[in-house]
Design an enzyme around this catalytic site. Structure first.
Site, PDB file in Angstrom:
ATOM      1  N   TYR A  33       0.825  -1.197   0.000  1.00  0.00           N
ATOM      2  CA  TYR A  33       0.000   0.000   0.000  1.00  0.00           C
ATOM      3  C   TYR A  33       0.860   1.248   0.000  1.00  0.00           C
ATOM      4  CZ  TYR A  33       0.845   0.842   5.026  1.00  0.00           C
ATOM      5  OH  TYR A  33       1.428   1.119   6.244  1.00  0.00           O
ATOM      6  N   LYS A 149       6.517  -1.850   1.886  1.00  0.00           N
ATOM      7  CA  LYS A 149       5.315  -1.302   2.531  1.00  0.00           C
ATOM      8  C   LYS A 149       4.163  -2.287   2.338  1.00  0.00           C
ATOM      9  CE  LYS A 149       3.126   3.193   3.297  1.00  0.00           C
ATOM     10  NZ  LYS A 149       3.278   3.193   4.747  1.00  0.00           N
ATOM     11  N   GLU A 182      12.000   2.323  14.312  1.00  0.00           N
ATOM     12  CA  GLU A 182      11.086   3.394  13.888  1.00  0.00           C
ATOM     13  C   GLU A 182       9.814   3.274  14.716  1.00  0.00           C
ATOM     14  OE1 GLU A 182       9.729   2.797   9.805  1.00  0.00           O
ATOM     15  OE2 GLU A 182       9.849   0.631  10.064  1.00  0.00           O
ATOM     16  N   LEU A 207      11.008   1.343   7.191  1.00  0.00           N
ATOM     17  CA  LEU A 207      10.377   1.788   5.949  1.00  0.00           C
ATOM     18  C   LEU A 207      11.120   3.040   5.462  1.00  0.00           C
ATOM     19  CD1 LEU A 207       7.759   1.202   4.167  1.00  0.00           C
ATOM     20  CD2 LEU A 207       6.985   3.346   5.149  1.00  0.00           C
TER      21      LEU A 207
HETATM   22  N1  PDD Z   1       2.702   5.022   7.617  1.00  0.00           N
HETATM   23  N2  PDD Z   1       7.363   3.795   9.098  1.00  0.00           N
HETATM   24  C1  PDD Z   1       6.249   3.037   9.041  1.00  0.00           C
HETATM   25  C2  PDD Z   1       6.262   1.679   9.651  1.00  0.00           C
HETATM   26  C3  PDD Z   1       5.105   3.542   8.405  1.00  0.00           C
HETATM   27  O1  PDD Z   1       3.994   2.778   8.335  1.00  0.00           O
HETATM   28  C4  PDD Z   1       5.128   4.846   7.848  1.00  0.00           C
HETATM   29  C5  PDD Z   1       3.940   5.412   7.142  1.00  0.00           C
HETATM   30  C6  PDD Z   1       6.311   5.603   7.944  1.00  0.00           C
HETATM   31  C7  PDD Z   1       6.428   6.976   7.356  1.00  0.00           C
HETATM   32  O2  PDD Z   1       6.433   6.916   5.939  1.00  0.00           O
HETATM   33  P1  PDD Z   1       5.963   8.143   5.039  1.00  0.00           P
HETATM   34  O3  PDD Z   1       6.751   9.328   5.472  1.00  0.00           O
HETATM   35  O4  PDD Z   1       6.295   7.721   3.664  1.00  0.00           O
HETATM   36  O5  PDD Z   1       4.496   8.318   5.283  1.00  0.00           O
HETATM   37  C8  PDD Z   1       7.411   5.035   8.565  1.00  0.00           C
HETATM   38  C9  PDD Z   1       1.530   5.366   6.861  1.00  0.00           C
HETATM   39  C10 PDD Z   1       1.239   6.814   6.864  1.00  0.00           C
HETATM   40  C11 PDD Z   1       0.374   4.476   7.303  1.00  0.00           C
HETATM   41  O6  PDD Z   1       0.624   3.298   7.489  1.00  0.00           O
HETATM   42  O7  PDD Z   1      -0.757   4.960   7.434  1.00  0.00           O
END
Ligand code: PDD
Length: 285
Positions: A33, A149, A182, A207
Site C-alpha cells: 500500500y 510497505k 522506527e 520503511l
Molecule cells: N505510515 N514507518 C512506518 C512503519 C510507516 O507505516 C510509515 C507510514 C512511515 C512513514 O512513511 P511516510 O513518510 O512515507 O508516510 C514510517 C503510513 C502513513 C500508514 O501506514 O498509514
C-alpha cells in the site's frame, strides 16, 4: 457528500466498495500500500510515493496493475470526486483474486487495485503538533523486510494498540541491540545532546519514509546538522528533542519517551523549524 472509492475499475460509494472474499490481500496480506498526503487539494510528493509503490511491488513480485500515468489519473479522480482538500489517498495493490493456495496463482491473475480518500482535520492535527505527543518503547516484533510497505501490519497494529493503552500516541520499536528502528507507523528522529539531528539509516529494518527523505533534504537546506545512524533508547531518553514523521501529519514533536520528559516538555525548535521547511521542500502536484 458521500465518499467515493475506486475498486478494480469502478468508482463506488464507499459503503458499497468491496473486494472478493478470495482476494489474496484479504486472505494472506499478500499486497502492498501507499498513503499520499493531500494538502489544499494537492498531492504531496506523489512521485516518491509511486516509486516506492513500484519498489514494494517488485519486492513481492506483484505486477503494477496499470501504467503509472493511468494510476495518476485515477488518483486525481479520487481526490476530485471526494473534494478532498486535506487528508490522504490510500492505494492498495494485492496479488489478486484466486482459489486459496499459499503459492502464487498459476497462471497469474490480475492484481487488485483499491484507492480510497480520507479527510483529515488539519486544525486538530495542528493542535496536537503544538502540544507534542508521548511515545513508549517496545520490542520490534516485525518481519525482516520492513522496507517493503506491505499490508501485513499485525505487529504494527499490536504495538500501536499497546501504545494507546499506555496513554501514548506512538510506539517506538526497538531491535535486539536496544536501538530504535522506527515508530509503528512513523519514522523516528532525535536531536541529541550535541545538537545533532539523528535518524536511522535506510535498510531492511525500516520503511524508507517519503517524509523522512524530504525532511533530510529540508534539513540540509536549513543548515541543520544531520546524521543517519541508529540511536539507542538511552540516547533517545536523554535527547534534547525528538519527533516522528509520516505523510499527512509530517512532523509530530515527541515530548515524552516512556516516563522521561524530553527537553522542556514542549516541542523543540528544530522540530518546529523543520516542519515549516518541509512544505518548502515538498513537491506538490
Ligand atoms: N505510515 N514507518 C512506518 C512503519 C510507516 O507505516 C510509515 C507510514 C512511515 C512513514 O512513511 P511516510 O513518510 O512515507 O508516510 C514510517 C503510513 C502513513 C500508514 O501506514 O498509514
Amino acid at each position: 457528500m458521500s465518499r467515493i472509492a475506486y475498486v478494480n475499475g469502478r468508482y463506488l460509494r464507499h459503503a458499497e466498495a468491496c473486494v472478493h472474499v478470495e482476494d489474496r490481500g484479504y486472505q494472506f496480506s499478500d499486497g502492498v500500500y501507499e498513503v499520499i498526503g493531500v494538502h489544499e487539494m494537492q498531492l504531496m510528493d506523489e512521485d516518491y510515493h509511486l516509486k516506492r509503490l513500484q519498489r514494494s511491488l517488485a519486492g513481492l513480485r506483484i505486477d503494477m496493475p496499470m501504467p503509472i500515468a493511468s494510476l495518476q489519473q485515477i488518483i486525481r479522480h479520487v481526490v476530485h470526486r471526494n473534494i478532498l482538500h486535506n487528508g490522504m489517498i490510500y492505494i492498495q495493490v494485492t496479488r489478486g483474486v484466486s482459489r486459496r493456495d499459499h503459492a502464487f496463482p498459476n497462471p497469474p491473475v490480475r492484481p487488485s487495485l483499491v484507492i480510497t480518500a480520507k479527510r483529515v482535520d488539519e486544525k486538530r492535527v495542528l493542535r496536537v503538533v503544538k502540544e507534542g505527543v508521548s511515545v513508549v518503547t517496545m520490542p520490534d516484533q516485525r518481519w525482516t523486510r520492513r522496507d517493503i510497505k506491505s499490508v501485513s501490519l499485525l505487529a504494527n497494529i499490536l504495538a500501536k494498540q499497546a501504545a494507546r493503552e499506555a496513554g501514548a500516541y506512538e510506539a517506538w520499536l526497538v531491535d535486539e541491540d536496544g536501538m530504535v528502528t522506527e515508530g509503528s507507523s512513523t519514522n523516528a528522529w532525535i536531536v541529541n545532546q550535541d545538537g545533532l539531528l539523528v535518524t536511522r539509516p535506510l535498510g531492511q529494518e525500516i520503511l524508507p519514509g517519503v517524509t523522512r527523505r524530504v525532511l533530510l533534504e529540508a534539513a540540509k537546506c536549513e543548515g541543520i546538522d544531520v546524521v543517519e545512524r541508529a540511536f539507542s533508547v538511552d540516547e533517545a531518553r536523554n535527547a534534547v528533542e525528538a519527533f516522528i514523521s509520516a505523510s499527512t501529519a509530517i512532523i509530530m514533536p515527541v515530548v515524552k519517551i516512556d516516563d522521561r520528559i524530553i527537553g522542556s516538555g514542549r516541542p523543540g525548535s528544530i522540530s518546529v523549524k523543520l516542519r515549516a521547511a518541509y512544505y518548502k521542500a515538498a513537491k506538490t502536484s
